[in-house]
Write a protein that holds these residues in place. Structure first.
Motif: not given
Lengths: 70, 442
Positions: B43, B45, B55, B435, B437
């Motif tokens: 991820l 962000y 992340e 974001m 992902r």
């Protein structure tokens, strides 16, 4: 609002006995994308973002603790 | 190869059973339930001018016996950027002490004060063990440890579930316990004391302890119901009790002149002079317990391969916060192996009863007061957020990947008691984040 939610839950629970399928009718429900949490990693990442940005957490699963999240 | 082993083992087992039992040596052969099932995600962000996080997460799952599964997960969370301190903006530059008490940072005129030393890395490890108790009952035991430079969390959980009504209804009940400790830079602050530089004579009186702790107990009751061959429904009620240190040691509240609305100098008590004096800010203080209740429902339906997924959560607590969350996804099957999935999430919360965006000079509680509570943390203020996103994925027989892009916007309400210059300032500006992902199932 709380009472509306509780009434809706009771109505839904009473409806449970009318619902359901036979074992051989589960082919669609058994697909991975039909799992209630079909992407646990995505859910965990989302929960962590919203936990650190908003005042609510949990609901789907345990809210717990876990980060300082400034 | 593995399928052949399984079939061979099954035939051998059946044959031996018919012949009157397994020979001891063969009975000890454990069946092969396959390899680890590994998934990973990354991820990214990013908030405009504020926090950026990367992340990565990896999880692995393995069936070790009939209906018995173990899972492991590792999460890394690298944060950089700046975080709103709680102080108000004004029409002249302001200087603030850093949370450690050492050094300072300056916020330009008409800008929201952000502490720009915000950097952290979190490591979290969790494990779970799903154990069948009978043909219809199972329990999932879990544990997790999370660590960052100033925060540690250890938690355990158990979730029992029972299938009834020809497995069309699943009842579940769970309990979790988490113990967290926080060791903030410079120690935990004395509530409502001024945020002073470490060199100041009164500094030691503004810090109380090197660390504090809290415990959180969650209880969860759920019911999942199959409606028909294409749809199912879930209801959860959860209760959460947190006790201990719930204050954010890095958040402060501005003290402004009651007439002009300009932050005051903590030494002279008059309006700050840009570049030479520090704005007076006092440390926040939250109650040492919080009880939350959540009602959650989710409905999922298959439409000829497409999946409609909607959930709603209502949360209320004894801090007078209540919130509504609606989350909607539609998985559009575009071929046997590809899908698009739009995502919309709406969230709205009311403010905590002790939310205080600023103090008029002289109205702030006495330093050290433990009986009064307040915070200027916008995350406990009235807020509406919206998430819009889309995901594209490929699913193959044994693996798959997906890429999602999402936009997140937080809109907060402005306080209605602003005075003087505060009327020209936006105390809770919109915060937006982007974001990205990537998920991969090996």
């Amino acid at each position: 609002m709380r009472s509306i939610c509780i009434v809706l839950m009771v109505l839904a629970l009473s409806a449970c006995s009318q619902w359901g399928v036979k074992p051989w009718e589960r082919s669609v429900l058994s697909k991975p994308e039909m799992a209630l949490d079909s992407s646990p990693l995505t859910s965990a990442l989302d929960d962590h973002i919203y936990f650190s940005k908003e005042a609510s957490s949990g609901g789907r699963a345990f809210g717990g603790g876990g980060c300082g999240c400034n | 190869m593995k399928k052949h082993q399984k079939i061979t083992l099954a035939l051998a087992t059946a044959t031996c059973s018919l012949m009157g039992g397994l020979p001891k040596a063969q009975a000890e052969i454990s069946p092969d339930y396959g390899d680890w099932d590994v998934s990973a995600a990354l991820l990214f962000y990013s908030e405009a001018d504020r926090v950026t996080a990367v992340e990565p997460v990896i999880s692995a799952k393995k069936q070790i016996d009939t209906d018995e599964i173990i899972s492991l997960k590792l999460v890394l969370d690298a944060l950089t950027g700046a975080s709103a301190s709680g102080a108000v903006p004004t029409n002249i530059a302001q200087t603030f002490t850093r949370p450690s008490g050492n050094g300072s940072y300056t916020t330009a005129a008409n800008e929201t004060p952000l502490d720009d030393t915000f950097i952290d890395t979190r490591v979290a490890i969790s494990a779970s063990w799903e154990i069948p108790l009978s043909r219809m009952d199972k329990i999932v035991l879990g544990g997790n440890i999370s660590n960052e430079f100033d925060y540690t969390s250890i938690g355990v959980s158990s979730l029992f579930s029972r299938d009834i009504n020809q497995r069309n209804t699943t009842l579940s009940a769970g309990l979790s316990f988490a113990s967290d400790s926080i060791s903030p830079k410079g120690g935990t602050p004395n509530p409502f004391s001024d945020m002073l530089p470490a060199k100041d004579a009164g500094y030691s009186a503004t810090r109380l302890a090197s660390s504090e702790s809290k415990t959180t107990v969650d209880v969860l009751f759920g019911i999942t119901q199959v409606i028909d061959k294409n749809s199912l429904l879930q209801f959860n009620y959860s209760f959460s009790q947190a006790d201990g240190y719930l204050t954010d040691p890095y958040k402060v509240i501005s003290v402004v002149d009651a007439t002009t609305g300009i932050p005051i100098d903590y030494v002279t008590g008059v309006a700050i002079v840009p570049g030479t004096t520090l704005s007076q800010v006092v440390y926040e203080n939250r109650p040492d317990s919080r009880t939350k209740h959540s009602l959650f429902t989710q409905y999922k339906r298959n439409f000829s391969g497409d999946v409609f997924d909607i959930s709603y959560r209502y949360m209320f607590d004894d801090w007078d916060i209540n919130s509504h969350t609606v989350d909607f996804r539609y998985r559009l099957k575009t071929s046997e192996t590809t899908f698009w999935q739009p995502h919309i999430r709406f969230y709205q919360q009311s403010e905590a009863e002790f939310y205080t965006p600023f103090y008029l000079s002289g109205s702030q509680p006495t330093a050290g007061s433990k009986t009064e509570f307040s915070t200027a943390d916008y995350r406990l203020g009235e807020m509406t957020t919206m998430t819009l996103g889309v995901e594209y994925g490929h699913v193959y027989k044994n693996h798959g990947w997906s890429l999602a892009a999402e936009y997140y916007l937080q809109t907060s309400a402005e306080p209605d008691n602003k005075v003087g210059e505060l009327n020209n300032q936006e105390l809770s500006p919109d915060v937006d984040a982007f974001m990205l992902r990537f998920n991969y199932d090996f």
